[in-house]
Design a protein around this motif. Structure first.
Motif, PDB file in Angstrom:
ATOM      1  N   LEU A   7     -54.884 -43.818 -57.689  1.00  0.00           N
ATOM      2  CA  LEU A   7     -53.946 -43.201 -57.368  1.00  0.00           C
ATOM      3  C   LEU A   7     -54.234 -42.340 -56.536  1.00  0.00           C
ATOM      4  CD1 LEU A   7     -52.614 -42.384 -61.003  1.00  0.00           C
ATOM      5  CD2 LEU A   7     -51.956 -44.383 -59.588  1.00  0.00           C
ATOM      6  N   ALA A   8     -53.896 -42.035 -55.346  1.00  0.00           N
ATOM      7  CA  ALA A   8     -54.621 -41.381 -54.134  1.00  0.00           C
ATOM      8  C   ALA A   8     -53.028 -40.543 -53.600  1.00  0.00           C
ATOM      9  CB  ALA A   8     -54.940 -42.305 -53.464  1.00  0.00           C
ATOM     10  N   GLY A   9     -53.644 -39.258 -52.736  1.00  0.00           N
ATOM     11  CA  GLY A   9     -52.205 -38.381 -52.762  1.00  0.00           C
ATOM     12  C   GLY A   9     -53.114 -36.921 -51.429  1.00  0.00           C
ATOM     13  N   GLU A  10     -52.597 -36.443 -50.802  1.00  0.00           N
ATOM     14  CA  GLU A  10     -53.148 -35.511 -50.073  1.00  0.00           C
ATOM     15  C   GLU A  10     -52.684 -34.352 -50.796  1.00  0.00           C
ATOM     16  OE1 GLU A  10     -51.226 -33.786 -46.150  1.00  0.00           O
ATOM     17  OE2 GLU A  10     -50.617 -35.989 -45.705  1.00  0.00           O
ATOM     18  N   SER A  89     -48.140 -61.027 -63.417  1.00  0.00           N
ATOM     19  CA  SER A  89     -47.628 -60.980 -61.598  1.00  0.00           C
ATOM     20  C   SER A  89     -47.926 -59.856 -61.332  1.00  0.00           C
ATOM     21  CB  SER A  89     -46.279 -61.978 -61.870  1.00  0.00           C
ATOM     22  OG  SER A  89     -45.115 -60.808 -62.319  1.00  0.00           O
ATOM     23  N   TRP A  90     -48.403 -59.840 -59.745  1.00  0.00           N
ATOM     24  CA  TRP A  90     -48.201 -59.532 -58.720  1.00  0.00           C
ATOM     25  C   TRP A  90     -46.843 -58.430 -59.041  1.00  0.00           C
ATOM     26  CZ3 TRP A  90     -50.792 -57.298 -55.482  1.00  0.00           C
ATOM     27  CH2 TRP A  90     -52.253 -58.135 -55.042  1.00  0.00           C
ATOM     28  N   ASP A  91     -45.928 -58.876 -58.686  1.00  0.00           N
ATOM     29  CA  ASP A  91     -44.435 -58.312 -59.537  1.00  0.00           C
ATOM     30  C   ASP A  91     -44.465 -57.793 -59.937  1.00  0.00           C
ATOM     31  OD1 ASP A  91     -43.661 -59.785 -56.857  1.00  0.00           O
ATOM     32  OD2 ASP A  91     -42.323 -61.187 -58.429  1.00  0.00           O
ATOM     33  N   ASP A  92     -45.067 -57.851 -61.438  1.00  0.00           N
ATOM     34  CA  ASP A  92     -44.769 -57.001 -62.303  1.00  0.00           C
ATOM     35  C   ASP A  92     -46.115 -55.425 -61.786  1.00  0.00           C
ATOM     36  OD1 ASP A  92     -43.055 -58.551 -64.369  1.00  0.00           O
ATOM     37  OD2 ASP A  92     -44.954 -59.987 -65.014  1.00  0.00           O
ATOM     38  N   ALA A  93     -47.112 -55.803 -61.659  1.00  0.00           N
ATOM     39  CA  ALA A  93     -48.073 -55.378 -61.224  1.00  0.00           C
ATOM     40  C   ALA A  93     -47.429 -53.853 -60.507  1.00  0.00           C
ATOM     41  CB  ALA A  93     -49.189 -55.332 -60.840  1.00  0.00           C
ATOM     42  N   VAL A  94     -46.565 -53.998 -59.650  1.00  0.00           N
ATOM     43  CA  VAL A  94     -46.430 -53.632 -57.927  1.00  0.00           C
ATOM     44  C   VAL A  94     -45.544 -52.692 -58.573  1.00  0.00           C
ATOM     45  CG1 VAL A  94     -44.784 -53.770 -55.905  1.00  0.00           C
ATOM     46  CG2 VAL A  94     -46.929 -54.816 -56.128  1.00  0.00           C
ATOM     47  N   GLU A  95     -43.885 -53.449 -59.626  1.00  0.00           N
ATOM     48  CA  GLU A  95     -43.298 -52.614 -60.506  1.00  0.00           C
ATOM     49  C   GLU A  95     -43.137 -51.352 -60.920  1.00  0.00           C
ATOM     50  OE1 GLU A  95     -39.084 -53.524 -63.092  1.00  0.00           O
ATOM     51  OE2 GLU A  95     -39.956 -54.909 -62.129  1.00  0.00           O
ATOM     52  N   LEU A  96     -43.940 -51.553 -61.949  1.00  0.00           N
ATOM     53  CA  LEU A  96     -44.456 -50.942 -62.444  1.00  0.00           C
ATOM     54  C   LEU A  96     -45.990 -49.604 -62.703  1.00  0.00           C
ATOM     55  CD1 LEU A  96     -46.571 -53.633 -65.364  1.00  0.00           C
ATOM     56  CD2 LEU A  96     -44.598 -51.694 -65.487  1.00  0.00           C
ATOM     57  N   ALA A  97     -46.505 -50.192 -61.061  1.00  0.00           N
ATOM     58  CA  ALA A  97     -46.886 -48.723 -60.496  1.00  0.00           C
ATOM     59  C   ALA A  97     -46.173 -48.035 -59.475  1.00  0.00           C
ATOM     60  CB  ALA A  97     -48.514 -49.474 -58.931  1.00  0.00           C
ATOM     61  N   GLY A  98     -44.913 -48.107 -59.491  1.00  0.00           N
ATOM     62  CA  GLY A  98     -43.950 -47.751 -59.152  1.00  0.00           C
ATOM     63  C   GLY A  98     -43.371 -46.704 -60.269  1.00  0.00           C
ATOM     64  N   LEU A  99     -43.683 -46.862 -61.528  1.00  0.00           N
ATOM     65  CA  LEU A  99     -42.907 -46.192 -62.696  1.00  0.00           C
ATOM     66  C   LEU A  99     -44.099 -44.511 -62.191  1.00  0.00           C
ATOM     67  CD1 LEU A  99     -41.682 -49.041 -65.078  1.00  0.00           C
ATOM     68  CD2 LEU A  99     -40.776 -47.176 -63.580  1.00  0.00           C
ATOM     69  N   LEU A 100     -44.988 -45.231 -61.823  1.00  0.00           N
ATOM     70  CA  LEU A 100     -46.160 -43.576 -61.901  1.00  0.00           C
ATOM     71  C   LEU A 100     -45.310 -42.153 -61.310  1.00  0.00           C
ATOM     72  CD1 LEU A 100     -48.857 -45.663 -61.203  1.00  0.00           C
ATOM     73  CD2 LEU A 100     -48.363 -44.520 -63.740  1.00  0.00           C
ATOM     74  N   PRO A 101     -45.834 -41.429 -61.905  1.00  0.00           N
ATOM     75  CA  PRO A 101     -45.262 -39.787 -61.237  1.00  0.00           C
ATOM     76  C   PRO A 101     -45.916 -39.400 -60.060  1.00  0.00           C
ATOM     77  CG  PRO A 101     -46.644 -39.169 -63.148  1.00  0.00           C
ATOM     78  CD  PRO A 101     -46.469 -40.795 -63.019  1.00  0.00           C
ATOM     79  N   GLY A 102     -44.703 -38.351 -59.313  1.00  0.00           N
ATOM     80  CA  GLY A 102     -45.671 -37.584 -58.287  1.00  0.00           C
ATOM     81  C   GLY A 102     -45.265 -38.759 -57.370  1.00  0.00           C
ATOM     82  N   GLU A 107     -52.184 -47.732 -54.429  1.00  0.00           N
ATOM     83  CA  GLU A 107     -53.002 -48.940 -54.079  1.00  0.00           C
ATOM     84  C   GLU A 107     -52.718 -50.334 -55.211  1.00  0.00           C
ATOM     85  OE1 GLU A 107     -56.948 -50.599 -52.038  1.00  0.00           O
ATOM     86  OE2 GLU A 107     -55.972 -48.582 -51.625  1.00  0.00           O
ATOM     87  N   VAL A 108     -51.976 -51.202 -55.315  1.00  0.00           N
ATOM     88  CA  VAL A 108     -52.693 -52.181 -55.897  1.00  0.00           C
ATOM     89  C   VAL A 108     -53.654 -53.815 -56.088  1.00  0.00           C
ATOM     90  CG1 VAL A 108     -51.629 -53.577 -57.925  1.00  0.00           C
ATOM     91  CG2 VAL A 108     -50.552 -51.295 -57.375  1.00  0.00           C
ATOM     92  N   ARG A 109     -54.808 -53.761 -56.369  1.00  0.00           N
ATOM     93  CA  ARG A 109     -55.464 -54.950 -56.216  1.00  0.00           C
ATOM     94  C   ARG A 109     -55.344 -55.584 -57.395  1.00  0.00           C
ATOM     95  NH1 ARG A 109     -60.579 -52.545 -52.099  1.00  0.00           N
ATOM     96  NH2 ARG A 109     -59.192 -51.570 -51.001  1.00  0.00           N
ATOM     97  N   ARG A 110     -55.522 -56.682 -57.673  1.00  0.00           N
ATOM     98  CA  ARG A 110     -55.431 -57.778 -58.009  1.00  0.00           C
ATOM     99  C   ARG A 110     -57.350 -57.639 -58.609  1.00  0.00           C
ATOM    100  NH1 ARG A 110     -55.590 -64.117 -58.748  1.00  0.00           N
ATOM    101  NH2 ARG A 110     -56.057 -64.300 -60.825  1.00  0.00           N
ATOM    102  N   ALA A 111     -57.410 -57.530 -59.358  1.00  0.00           N
ATOM    103  CA  ALA A 111     -59.152 -57.789 -60.173  1.00  0.00           C
ATOM    104  C   ALA A 111     -59.703 -59.537 -59.857  1.00  0.00           C
ATOM    105  CB  ALA A 111     -59.383 -57.250 -61.353  1.00  0.00           C
ATOM    106  N   LEU A 112     -60.367 -59.550 -59.604  1.00  0.00           N
ATOM    107  CA  LEU A 112     -60.933 -61.091 -59.590  1.00  0.00           C
ATOM    108  C   LEU A 112     -61.863 -61.569 -61.253  1.00  0.00           C
ATOM    109  CD1 LEU A 112     -61.849 -61.091 -55.513  1.00  0.00           C
ATOM    110  CD2 LEU A 112     -60.000 -61.897 -56.369  1.00  0.00           C
TER     111      LEU A 112
END
Length: 117
Positions: A7-10, A89-102, A107-112
């Motif tokens: 989570l990053a922002g200006e 899945s990636w789709d789940d991770a990206v969709e869930l990241a979109g729920l975060l406020p602000g 940035e979503v990255r897969r942990a290897l």
């Protein structure tokens, strides 16, 4: 599959410090909703807010390693927190990241899972 959400922002810390109680309460409610949504699909392995970048130490490789005070890069964008989640899945991770406020970006990255720890 494990994913790291950064989570990053200006001016993240200045905005948070200036937020009123209602704004903070709404953010915490959104974080709880995010946690509940992740729980329906997987789990949060870890998540936390980070201290202000002024408290960071950057360690540069070498013999001996060089340590400087402050973050790695000078920028108005600041890393404010993270979640490590385990979802299908990636789709789940990206969709869930979109729920975060602000208005911060995520940035979503897969942990290897190479197990270096």
């Amino acid at each position: 599959m494990r994913f790291l959400i950064l989570l990053a922002g200006e001016d993240h810390f200045e905005k948070w410090d200036a937020a009123d109680d209602a704004t903070r309460d709404a953010a915490f409610a959104a974080y709880r909703a995010f946690a509940e949504a992740v729980a329906r699909r997987g789990r949060i392995i870890e998540g936390d807010a980070l201290s202000h970048p002024d408290t960071a130490r950057t360690v540069r490789a070498g013999t001996p390693a060089r340590v400087t005070e402050g973050p790695y890069a000078e920028t108005v964008e600041q890393l404010g927190g993270f979640y490590l989640i385990d979802v299908p899945s990636w789709d789940d991770a990206v969709e869930l990241a979109g729920l975060l406020p602000g208005d911060d970006h995520r940035e979503v990255r897969r942990a290897l899972g190479v197990g270096v720890v």
